[in-house]
Enzyme design. Structure first.
Site, short mmCIF file in Angstrom:
data_model
loop_
_atom_site.label_atom_id
_atom_site.label_comp_id
_atom_site.label_asym_id
_atom_site.label_seq_id
_atom_site.Cartn_x
_atom_site.Cartn_y
_atom_site.Cartn_z
CE LYS A 166 -2.52 1.56 3.59
NZ LYS A 166 -3.56 1.45 4.63
CE LYS A 168 -0.14 6.63 4.85
NZ LYS A 168 -1.51 6.12 4.98
CG ASP A 197 -4.60 5.69 2.97
OD1 ASP A 197 -5.60 6.41 2.82
OD2 ASP A 197 -4.12 5.41 4.08
CG ASN A 199 -3.76 9.13 4.58
OD1 ASN A 199 -2.76 8.85 3.92
ND2 ASN A 199 -4.11 8.45 5.66
CD GLU A 223 -6.54 2.66 3.67
OE1 GLU A 223 -6.23 3.04 4.82
OE2 GLU A 223 -5.95 1.73 3.08
CD GLU A 249 -6.92 4.84 8.36
OE1 GLU A 249 -6.12 5.68 8.83
OE2 GLU A 249 -6.66 4.11 7.39
CG ASP A 272 -7.01 2.03 14.67
OD1 ASP A 272 -6.93 1.70 15.87
OD2 ASP A 272 -6.11 2.65 14.08
CG HIS A 299 -5.56 1.57 10.56
ND1 HIS A 299 -5.42 2.44 11.62
CD2 HIS A 299 -4.87 2.12 9.53
CE1 HIS A 299 -4.71 3.49 11.23
NE2 HIS A 299 -4.37 3.32 9.97
CD GLU A 319 -1.96 -0.19 7.75
OE1 GLU A 319 -1.64 0.69 6.93
OE2 GLU A 319 -2.70 0.02 8.72
#
Length: 360
Positions: A166, A168, A197, A199, A223, A249, A272, A299, A319
């Site tokens: 993964k 970002k 991801d 975010n 994500e 998460e 998470d 997560h 993860e």
């Protein structure tokens, strides 16, 4: 005669700032150190339950330590019955609300309760929950990468057996995201899952544009393309996305997942442990995921998450993002791209020499 239910003798929290082997750059900045809070719940049977939580920023360390220890003072003498203790916390914080530092503290304490129960029983938490430790497929979790300068690190992940990587995005424009994804896909080849991801950095319209642009690179999931609380935005993006959407998460406790699932906010979910209510909350989220046929990943917290995914009917990916190995006596191990839960309890034991070095 059976042993009495163990009771809480004391609760201790300690703040650490640990170095990271690999800083994590995201759309909003760089996480270059690991602010952690260690939680120790001592029982009247001489066993100490352990857990750690990730504070995200140094400035939240002292408030978290204070909050956990203040809650802990009121827990002294109470039996370690996680479900009952969670109900008591719900009543205590109902008017204030669970999100933020309160939710992190409650979830961290719950993990420590279960660790204590597992240690007293001499069994891994996965066994207490009716399952058994087994290899869980893991992906290696990166921040923003450059396909050229980070090639060695990415190849090392493949050498460790990871079948998923993964990265970002969202730190630049769509062209930059495509450049990075194209380069990493070429490096990994077609058979390794590649996730990206964002975010929470995009609005629904921009997320839709970028997802369409990245379609040719066979991404395993997108994500958190939009802010986590924007459930309708997630659902809107998902409607037209050719790539599955992953989120969760930053959804709080089982109720948060129920609302997201009802709105169709995500194809996959990834609770998470520090935000979903620890072990106790995770079990309720896993039941929701099974009922809705939603693949469920983890997560952070690889050590504890390996126990939980072992008893999650729709278990998907673990993860692996290493924040704690430097202060653990027995860090999580990657074996052929998998992580297997250890016991007793959650298998956590502090390296007190390292803990003393990184205390703040």
């Amino acid at each position: 005669m059976s042993k009495s239910v163990p009771a809480i003798r004391s609760v201790k929290a300690r703040a650490l700032v640990v170095p990271l082997k690999r800083p994590v750059k995201n759309a909003f900045g760089v996480i270059d150190v690991g602010p952690l809070v260690l939680i120790d719940v001592e029982t009247d049977q001489g066993v100490t339950g352990r857990a750690y939580i990730f504070a995200y920023a140094k400035l939240t360390l002292k408030p978290l330590v204070h909050l956990i220890e203040e809650i802990g003072r009121e827990l002294v003498g109470k039996p370690i019955a996680p479900y009952d203790l969670m109900k008591a916390m719900d009543a205590k914080f109902r008017l204030l609300g669970w999100q933020g530092l309160v939710g992190m503290a409650v979830s961290g304490l719950d993990m420590a309760y279960w660790d204590a129960l597992g240690q007293i029983a001499g069994r891994p938490v996965a066994e207490l929950l009716g399952g058994s430790p087994k290899p869980i497929k893991a992906y290696d979790s990166y921040g923003v990468v450059d396909p050229v300068s980070d090639e060695r690190a990415l190849r090392h992940s493949l050498e460790q057996g990871f079948r998923g990587i993964k990265i970002k995005g969202g730190d630049g424009d769509a062209a930059n995201d495509e450049r990075v994804v194209k380069g990493v896909r070429a490096l990994l080849g077609p058979d390794v899952a590649l996730m990206i991801d964002f975010n929470q950095s995009l609005d629904p319209a921009e997320a839709t544009r970028r997802i369409a642009r990245l379609e040719p690179y066979d991404l395993h999931w997108i994500e958190e393309p939009v802010p986590q609380e924007n459930l309708s935005g997630h659902a809107k993006v998902r409607e037209t996305s050719p790539t599955p959407i992953q989120a969760g998460e930053n959804w709080w406790f089982p109720r948060g997942f129920a609302e997201a699932i009802e709105l169709g906010a995500s194809d996959f979910i990834m609770p998470d442990l520090m935000k979903c209510g620890g072990v106790t909350g995770w079990l309720q989220v896993a039941a929701q995921a099974e009922a809705a046929n939603i693949p469920m990943s983890s997560h952070l917290f690889a050590e504890a998450s390996a126990h939980m995914l072992a008893v999650t009917p729709t278990a998907h990916w673990l993860e692996f993002l290493d924040f704690a190995s430097v202060i653990l006596a027995k860090p999580a191990e990657i074996v052929d791209g998998t992580v297997t839960a250890r016991g007793p309890g959650l298998g956590l034991e502090w390296n007190e020499t390292a803990v003393a070095k990184y205390l703040v």
